[in-house]
Design a protein around this motif. Structure first.
Motif, PDB file in Angstrom:
ATOM      1  N   UNK A 112      57.658  46.398  43.825  1.00  0.00           N
ATOM      2  CA  UNK A 112      56.129  45.659  42.343  1.00  0.00           C
ATOM      3  C   UNK A 112      55.475  46.372  42.740  1.00  0.00           C
ATOM      4  N   UNK A 113      55.103  46.508  44.054  1.00  0.00           N
ATOM      5  CA  UNK A 113      53.417  46.314  45.206  1.00  0.00           C
ATOM      6  C   UNK A 113      53.795  48.869  44.533  1.00  0.00           C
ATOM      7  N   UNK A 114      54.456  48.622  45.067  1.00  0.00           N
ATOM      8  CA  UNK A 114      54.453  50.555  45.117  1.00  0.00           C
ATOM      9  C   UNK A 114      54.264  50.767  43.269  1.00  0.00           C
ATOM     10  N   UNK A 115      54.523  50.431  42.910  1.00  0.00           N
ATOM     11  CA  UNK A 115      54.862  50.763  41.203  1.00  0.00           C
ATOM     12  C   UNK A 115      53.500  50.169  40.393  1.00  0.00           C
ATOM     13  N   UNK A 116      53.145  49.522  40.862  1.00  0.00           N
ATOM     14  CA  UNK A 116      51.742  47.951  39.838  1.00  0.00           C
ATOM     15  C   UNK A 116      50.743  49.256  40.807  1.00  0.00           C
ATOM     16  N   UNK A 117      49.958  49.799  39.381  1.00  0.00           N
ATOM     17  CA  UNK A 117      48.592  50.650  39.818  1.00  0.00           C
ATOM     18  C   UNK A 117      47.424  49.494  39.272  1.00  0.00           C
ATOM     19  N   UNK A 118      46.479  49.876  39.915  1.00  0.00           N
ATOM     20  CA  UNK A 118      44.718  48.938  39.924  1.00  0.00           C
ATOM     21  C   UNK A 118      43.975  49.777  38.592  1.00  0.00           C
ATOM     22  N   UNK A 119      44.795  49.058  37.093  1.00  0.00           N
ATOM     23  CA  UNK A 119      43.733  49.191  35.899  1.00  0.00           C
ATOM     24  C   UNK A 119      42.705  48.416  36.275  1.00  0.00           C
TER      25      UNK A 119
END
Length: 85
Positions: A5-12
């Motif tokens: 989850x941390x790897x694919x979550x990008x800061x919008x």
């Protein structure tokens, strides 16, 4: 599951800030639409992934528990660790 989850979550928020500083006028609305759309899709996909991971037993939460209970309960280990110096 946490690492995936941390790897694919990008800061919008970063993408939105960049769009606000780089574009003006009618281009700004179009530029802001990209991180907004990506953020919505990202939230839906990651939410589904987390539910599937929980139901497959990949998390510490019990798979037979109510989803509201799982969301509101911490399943972190309560073990205390001794630091060896």
């Amino acid at each position: 599951v946490t690492v995936s989850v941390e790897c694919c979550y990008q800061n919008v928020g970063i993408a939105t800030s960049v769009a606000l500083t780089m574009f003006k006028g009618p281009d700004l609305a179009e530029a802001l639409g990209v991180p907004l759309y990506y953020g919505i899709v990202e939230a839906v996909v990651l939410g589904l992934y987390c539910v599937v991971a929980w139901k497959m037993g990949w998390t510490k939460a019990p798979t037979n528990e109510n989803i509201c209970t799982v969301i509101g309960t911490s399943y972190e280990s309560n073990a205390s660790y001794e630091v060896i110096v």
